[in-house]
Design an enzyme around this catalytic site. Structure first.
Site, mmCIF file in Angstrom:
data_model
loop_
_atom_site.group_PDB
_atom_site.id
_atom_site.type_symbol
_atom_site.label_atom_id
_atom_site.label_comp_id
_atom_site.label_asym_id
_atom_site.label_seq_id
_atom_site.Cartn_x
_atom_site.Cartn_y
_atom_site.Cartn_z
ATOM 1 N N GLU A 37 81.002 22.101 21.771
ATOM 2 C CA GLU A 37 80.174 22.817 20.797
ATOM 3 C C GLU A 37 79.272 21.859 20.034
ATOM 4 O OE1 GLU A 37 79.745 26.148 19.943
ATOM 5 O OE2 GLU A 37 80.756 26.456 21.865
ATOM 6 N N CYS A 57 68.635 37.088 26.323
ATOM 7 C CA CYS A 57 67.862 37.302 25.094
ATOM 8 C C CYS A 57 67.304 35.966 24.617
ATOM 9 C CB CYS A 57 68.755 37.945 24.035
ATOM 10 S SG CYS A 57 67.882 38.557 22.579
#
Length: 237
Positions: free
Chosen positions: A47, A202
Site C-alpha cells: 500500500e 473508473c
C-alpha cells in the site's frame, strides 16, 4: 458546508456492495505479488509502495523488497541507506524512511507485530486512515473502510458529489458515505474491488463506463460528465 446529502438507504448499500462483489468475482485482481500468501506486513508495504506509483511499477519492485526484508524485524534492523537503496526508482523517498521508522516502532512497542486497530496504526509514521483500513481489511480480513484516490473517484462520480474534496469537511462526509457502503461480510474483497474499479474502469482520464458494475445508478454517468468529479477547486488568485 453545502452538501448534496445523498441518502444511502440500507437497500441501496446492499445493492451497491453486491454489484461490486459480483464484479470482483469475475474481474477483480487476485494474482498480484502481495496477494500471494497475504499478510498485514505485505499489505502495508504494498500500500505504501502504491502511493504515487502505478501497480505495474510496484510489481517489479515488491518481490525483491520482500526478499531483502521479509518481515518487520529485518526491515527494522536494516540501515536506512539499505532501505533507500531497495526503494531506489520508486521515488518519494520519504515513504521508505517512514516504513523504516514504523518498523522500528513496531519492534519496540508491539514485539515485532503489527497493530490491528485504526488508532494504533495511524499513530505510526506514514500510515494514514486509508492505509490503516487496507491493513485491517486486506491483511487481517476484518471490516474496515478504505478511501484512497481510486475509491474517492468512484464514490464522487457515483454520487455526483459536488463538494470540493480538498476541504476537510467534504472528506469527512465522503468517509461517512464510504463507511456506510462497506459491507460487513467480505469487506476485504469489496475494498480490493473498489480499488480495482477505480484503477482499471473508473479511471481519471478515460473512464470505461460501459464496463462499470455501478453505471446503471451512477449519477455522473447519467449526467454524461464523469470527468467533473471529484471536484477539487483551484484556489482563487
Amino acid at each position: 458546508m453545502r452538501s448534496n446529502r445523498f441518502r444511502l438507504t440500507p437497500t441501496l448499500c446492499r445493492r451497491f456492495a453486491t454489484y461490486v462483489l459480483d464484479w470482483y468475482t469475475q474481474y477483480g485482481r487476485k494474482n498480484l505479488p502481495w496477494q500471494q500468501g497475504s499478510t498485514p506486513y505485505k499489505v502495508w508495504i504494498s500500500e505504501v509502495m502504491l502511493q504515487q506509483t502505478t501497480v505495474a511499477t510496484v510489481i517489479t519492485y515488491f518481490p525483491s523488497f520482500m526478499q531483502r526484508f521479509p518481515d518487520i524485524d529485518s526491515l527494522a534492523a536494516a540501515l536506512e541507506d539499505d532501505v533507500l537503496a531497495m526503494w531506489s526508482g520508486l521515488g518519494y523517498y520519504r515513504r521508505a524512511r517512514f516504513i523504516h521508522s514504523a518498523a522500528q516502532r513496531m519492534v519496540a512497542e508491539y514485539q515485532s507485530g503489527m497493530p490491528n486497530d485504526l488508532a494504533s496504526l495511524m499513530a505510526l509514521p506514514g500510515i494514514g486512515r486509508s492505509t490503516a483500513g487496507a491493513i485491517i481489511s486486506l491483511g487481517y480480513k476484518e471490516r474496515a473502510t478504505i478511501l484512497d484516490g481510486n475509491v474517492k473517484r468512484v464514490l464522487t462520480r457515483y454520487l455526483a458529489y459536488a463538494e470540493d474534496v480538498s476541504k476537510s469537511a467534504a472528506m469527512s462526509e465522503l468517509w461517512q458515505y464510504a463507511e456506510q457502503l462497506t459491507p460487513v461480510q467480505d469487506s476485504n474483497h469489496y475494498n480490493q474491488a473498489m480499488m480495482d474499479i477505480g484503477a482499471t474502469v473508473c479511471t481519471k482520464s478515460q473512464p470505461q463506463c460501459y464496463e462499470c458494475p455501478l453505471s446503471a445508478s451512477c449519477k455522473a454517468h447519467k449526467q454524461a460528465n464523469p470527468h467533473a468529479y471529484p471536484v477539487k477547486k483551484q484556489p482563487s488568485k
